[in-house]
Design a protein around this motif. Structure first.
Motif, mmCIF file in Angstrom:
data_model
loop_
_atom_site.group_PDB
_atom_site.id
_atom_site.type_symbol
_atom_site.label_atom_id
_atom_site.label_comp_id
_atom_site.label_asym_id
_atom_site.label_seq_id
_atom_site.Cartn_x
_atom_site.Cartn_y
_atom_site.Cartn_z
ATOM 1 N N ILE A 325 20.178 -60.200 -8.369
ATOM 2 C CA ILE A 325 19.990 -60.837 -7.070
ATOM 3 C C ILE A 325 18.495 -61.073 -6.847
ATOM 4 C CG2 ILE A 325 20.370 -60.600 -4.602
ATOM 5 C CD1 ILE A 325 22.637 -58.671 -5.234
ATOM 6 N N ARG A 332 17.444 -59.613 0.088
ATOM 7 C CA ARG A 332 18.269 -60.098 -1.021
ATOM 8 C C ARG A 332 18.973 -61.395 -0.624
ATOM 9 N NH1 ARG A 332 21.549 -54.614 -2.101
ATOM 10 N NH2 ARG A 332 21.462 -54.702 0.187
ATOM 11 N N ARG A 335 25.051 -62.230 -3.232
ATOM 12 C CA ARG A 335 25.885 -61.049 -3.195
ATOM 13 C C ARG A 335 26.813 -61.052 -4.393
ATOM 14 N NH1 ARG A 335 29.223 -61.790 2.321
ATOM 15 N NH2 ARG A 335 29.528 -59.557 1.898
ATOM 16 N N VAL A 339 28.473 -55.580 -5.084
ATOM 17 C CA VAL A 339 27.280 -55.376 -4.234
ATOM 18 C C VAL A 339 27.463 -56.266 -3.018
ATOM 19 C CG1 VAL A 339 24.784 -55.485 -4.047
ATOM 20 C CG2 VAL A 339 25.854 -54.928 -6.258
ATOM 21 N N GLN A 340 27.991 -55.711 -1.991
ATOM 22 C CA GLN A 340 28.238 -56.467 -0.785
ATOM 23 C C GLN A 340 26.977 -56.462 0.084
ATOM 24 O OE1 GLN A 340 30.986 -58.247 -0.048
ATOM 25 N NE2 GLN A 340 31.813 -57.668 -2.066
ATOM 26 N N VAL A 341 26.205 -57.570 0.045
ATOM 27 C CA VAL A 341 24.985 -57.729 0.846
ATOM 28 C C VAL A 341 25.377 -58.285 2.195
ATOM 29 C CG1 VAL A 341 22.706 -58.820 1.009
ATOM 30 C CG2 VAL A 341 23.649 -58.146 -1.240
ATOM 31 N N GLU A 342 24.857 -57.739 3.249
ATOM 32 C CA GLU A 342 25.180 -58.190 4.586
ATOM 33 C C GLU A 342 24.641 -59.592 4.802
ATOM 34 O OE1 GLU A 342 27.065 -56.641 6.670
ATOM 35 O OE2 GLU A 342 27.271 -54.824 5.438
ATOM 36 N N TRP A 343 25.342 -60.333 5.680
ATOM 37 C CA TRP A 343 24.914 -61.694 5.978
ATOM 38 C C TRP A 343 23.606 -61.705 6.775
ATOM 39 C CZ3 TRP A 343 26.100 -66.177 3.990
ATOM 40 C CH2 TRP A 343 27.288 -66.325 3.306
ATOM 41 N N ILE A 346 21.025 -61.852 4.132
ATOM 42 C CA ILE A 346 21.012 -63.167 3.464
ATOM 43 C C ILE A 346 20.389 -64.209 4.385
ATOM 44 C CG2 ILE A 346 22.469 -64.979 2.529
ATOM 45 C CD1 ILE A 346 24.457 -62.796 1.670
ATOM 46 N N LEU A 460 31.093 -65.547 -6.834
ATOM 47 C CA LEU A 460 29.884 -64.936 -6.249
ATOM 48 C C LEU A 460 28.770 -64.760 -7.285
ATOM 49 C CD1 LEU A 460 31.468 -62.242 -3.879
ATOM 50 C CD2 LEU A 460 30.445 -64.450 -3.269
ATOM 51 N N THR A 464 25.182 -66.478 -6.839
ATOM 52 C CA THR A 464 24.008 -65.588 -6.780
ATOM 53 C C THR A 464 22.966 -65.995 -7.818
ATOM 54 O OG1 THR A 464 25.379 -63.772 -5.981
ATOM 55 C CG2 THR A 464 23.252 -63.200 -6.935
#
Length: 504
Positions: A325, A332, A335, A339-343, A346, A460, A464
Motif C-alpha cells: 500500500i 495509506r 486497502r 488489511v482493511q484501511v478505513e475510508w 483513504i 482490491l 491498491t
C-alpha cells in the motif's frame, strides 16, 4: 714609705687596702685606673741639692701594671740624676725596661725624675715660700694624710698633675701611661726611628750618586739655540693645543647637534611606537570583527546549504509505502482483503495528493489544467470540462462507484497533463533526454501501468497497486518540480519509484 704610681682595678684596690681618697688617674691608652701611693712622704726623702738647686717633682719614676704593683717599677740611674734639667730619656726597648719578678727590688730612696726647664716654673712659688719643694712627712703608720698635712699632700698632687701635662706637651703623647702601654709606644717609636734611618740612608746614597755624575755645561750659543728650539717646540705645541681646542669645540658643537637629533629621533621613535601600538590594537580589533563576521557568514552559509537541501513540498508531502500500500504523509491509499484501511484514512490520502498536484500547478502561471482540482482536506473534488463535479472520497460501494471512479480518472488526467508540461519545459530548456522527466509508470486513460484505477468490479489488490503506481508517478513529478525551482535534489533514499518491469 715609697711613692708609687700603679694601675689597679676597683676590686684590687679594696683587696690591697688602698685609700679611696687618694687621687686617681687613668692610662690614656688603655684607660685603666692608676692610683698614686706614697706621694705624700716622697718630698722629705729628696736629696738636699734637689731641693735647693734643682726644682724636682716628687713623682716616682715607675708606672706599673695592676698585676705587680709592689715590685714593678723603674729605678733611675745615677747618671740621669747627675745631669742637668732636661726631658727624661725614653727607655731604649721594652726588654731593657722589663723587670723579672724574681729579681730583688732596688732601693729607690733618692730617685727622682728630672723635669725640663719649662716645668721648673711650677716650683717657684713653693721655693720662695718654704725654700724647697718638699712636703712635711706624714705619719708612717697612717694610710692617709693627717689633717695637718693636707696642704702638702694637695701640693704634691698638683705637682704630679702638672708633670703629666708637661710630659704630654713635650712628647705629644697623652700622659700618664701604664707600663704595658709605655712598652707598646716605645716599640712603635723604635720602628718609626728605624724607618726614618732607612730613608736617610737612601737619601744619602742618592745624593752621593748625583754628586758623582758628570754634567755637560752648555755654552752661551748652544744654550740660546737650545732655548730657541724649545721655544719653537713650545709654539708648535701651543698651536697644536689651539687646533685641538678648536677641534674640540667643533666636536662639542657636533655632539650637541647629534644629541639634539638623537632626542628628536627618540621622540619620533616613541611617537612611532605609540602609533604602532594603537594601529596594532585597531588591527587586532578589526581582525576580531572580521573573524566574527566570517564565522557568522560561515554559519549562515551552512544554514543556507541546509535550507537549500530542504524542500518544503518534500517535507509537506512525504510519499512512501507500507508494504504493497502506498502512503502520503503516512496516510495509506488503498486497502486489501486482509488489511482493511478505513475510508477516513483513504480520504485523507486523496486530499494530500490533490493538494500536492494543485500546489505544483499554481507555481507555473502559464500552466492550466483542463480539469480543475479542488483540494478540500479529506473531501477533495474534481470538476471536468463540462463543469461536472465528482467526489474524490468515500465510502463507496464496491459494485457501484461510478462517480468515485471518474474522479480518480480525472485526477490521473491532471497528473498526465502536468508531466507533459514538464517534458515540454525540459525541451525548451534544452535538457538532455536522459535527464528529462520520464514517468516510471505509463498513464493511459484509467490505467497506470497495467492496472486500472477503477474500484468498481475490480480486485482490491489491483486497485491498491494502481494507486501505488500513481503515487510513484506523483513523486517523480515532485522531484522534477524541486529540481526546476532552484531546490537541491533530495536524497536518493527518498525515492519510492520502482522500475516499470518490477512488480511490487
Amino acid at each position: 714609705m715609697k711613692p708609687k704610681v700603679a694601675a689597679a682595678a676597683a676590686g684590687g684596690e679594696k683587696g690591697r687596702g688602698v685609700d679611696p681618697s687618694l687621687p686617681r688617674f687613668k692610662c690614656q691608652e688603655c684607660h685603666r685606673a692608676l692610683v698614686v701611693v706614697g706621694v705624700e712622704s716622697f718630698p722629705d726623702r729628696l736629696p738636699a741639692h734637689a731641693n735647693s738647686g734643682i726644682h724636682a717633682s716628687s713623682v716616682q719614676g715607675s708606672i706599673m701594671g695592676a698585676s705587680r704593683m709592689d715590685s714593678s717599677y723603674v729605678v733611675l740611674s745615677k747618671q740621669n740624676r747627675s745631669q742637668g734639667p732636661r726631658i727624661p730619656p725614653r727607655p731604649p726597648s721594652a726588654a731593657a725596661r722589663h723587670v723579672e719578678p724574681n729579681q730583688s727590688t732596688r732601693a729607690i730612696e733618692g730617685s727622682y725624675i728630672m723635669l725640663p726647664p719649662a716645668a721648673a716654673s711650677i716650683y717657684k712659688t713653693s721655693t720662695s715660700e718654704g725654700g724647697g719643694a718638699h712636703l712635711s712627712p706624714p705619719n708612717v703608720n697612717s694610710t692617709s694624710p693627717s689633717p695637718g698635712n693636707n696642704s702638702g699632700f694637695h701640693s704634691s698632687v698638683t705637682v704630679l698633675k702638672r708633670a703629666f701635662e708637661i710630659a704630654s706637651s713635650q712628647t705629644q703623647v697623652e700622659q700618664p701611661l701604664c707600663l704595658e702601654c709605655m712598652r707598646v709606644l716605645s716599640d712603635k717609636m723604635d720602628k718609626e726611628i728605624e724607618d726614618v734611618n732607612t730613608d736617610i740612608k737612601a737619601y744619602d746614597a742618592c745624593l752621593q750618586r748625583l754628586e758623582q755624575e758628570s754634567y755637560n755645561i752648555l755654552s752661551e750659543t748652544d744654550f740660546l739655540k737650545e732655548k730657541e728650539k724649545i721655544e719653537e717646540e713650545e709654539k708648535k705645541l701651543k698651536a697644536a693645543i689651539e687646533e685641538a681646542e678648536k677641534q674640540y669645540s667643533e666636536v662639542s658643537s657636533e655632539m650637541k647637534d647629534l644629541e639634539t637629533k638623537s632626542k628628536q629621533f627618540e621622540e619620533l621613535e616613541e611617537r612611532y611606537w605609540h602609533e604602532f601600538n594603537s594601529f596594532q590594537f585597531q588591527l587586532t580589533s578589526h581582525q576580531e570583527e572580521r573573524d566574527a563576521v566570517l564565522a557568522k557568514i560561515e554559519v549562515s552559509q551552512v544554514h543556507l546549504e541546509l535550507l537549500k537541501r530542504t524542500n518544503v513540498l518534500n517535507d509537506a508531502f512525504y510519499i512512501s509505502h507500507d508494504g504493497v500500500i502506498g502512503t502520503i504523509n503516512n496516510f495509506r491509499l488503498g486497502r486489501l482483503p486482509n488489511v482493511q484501511v478505513e475510508w477516513d484514512e483513504i480520504n485523507a490520502a486523496w486530499g494530500q495528493a490533490a493538494l500536492l498536484l494543485h500546489t505544483m500547478a499554481q507555481y507555473f502561471p502559464k500552466f492550466q489544467y483542463r480539469i480543475k482540482i479542488h483540494p478540500m482536506g479529506s473531501y477533495p473534488r474534481v470538476t471536468d470540462i463540462n463543469n461536472n463535479t465528482y467526489e474524490l472520497f468515500g465510502p463507496v460501494n464496491l459494485f457501484w462507484s461510478t462517480r468515485f471512479d471518474k474522479a480518480m480518472t480525472w485526477f490521473l488526467t491532471c497528473l498526465q497533463e502536468f508531466s507533459e508540461f514538464a517534458i515540454s519545459l525540459d525541451k525548451e530548456n534544452n535538457v538532455p533526454s536522459d535527464k528529462s522527466l520520464k514517468l516510471p509508470y505509463k498513464i493511459d486513460g484509467d490505467k497506470v501501468g497495467s492496472y486500472t484505477i477503477f474500484l468498481s468490479f475490480n480486485k482490491l489488490e489491483n486497485w491498491t497497486k494502481a494507486l501505488k503506481y500513481m503515487l510513484c508517478n506523483l513523486k517523480w513529478v515532485l522531484y522534477w518540480f524541486i529540481g526546476n525551482t532552484s531546490f537541491a535534489p533530495p536524497s536518493a533514499s527518498l525515492y519510492l519509484a520502482q522500475s516499470p518491469n518490477k512488480k511490487g
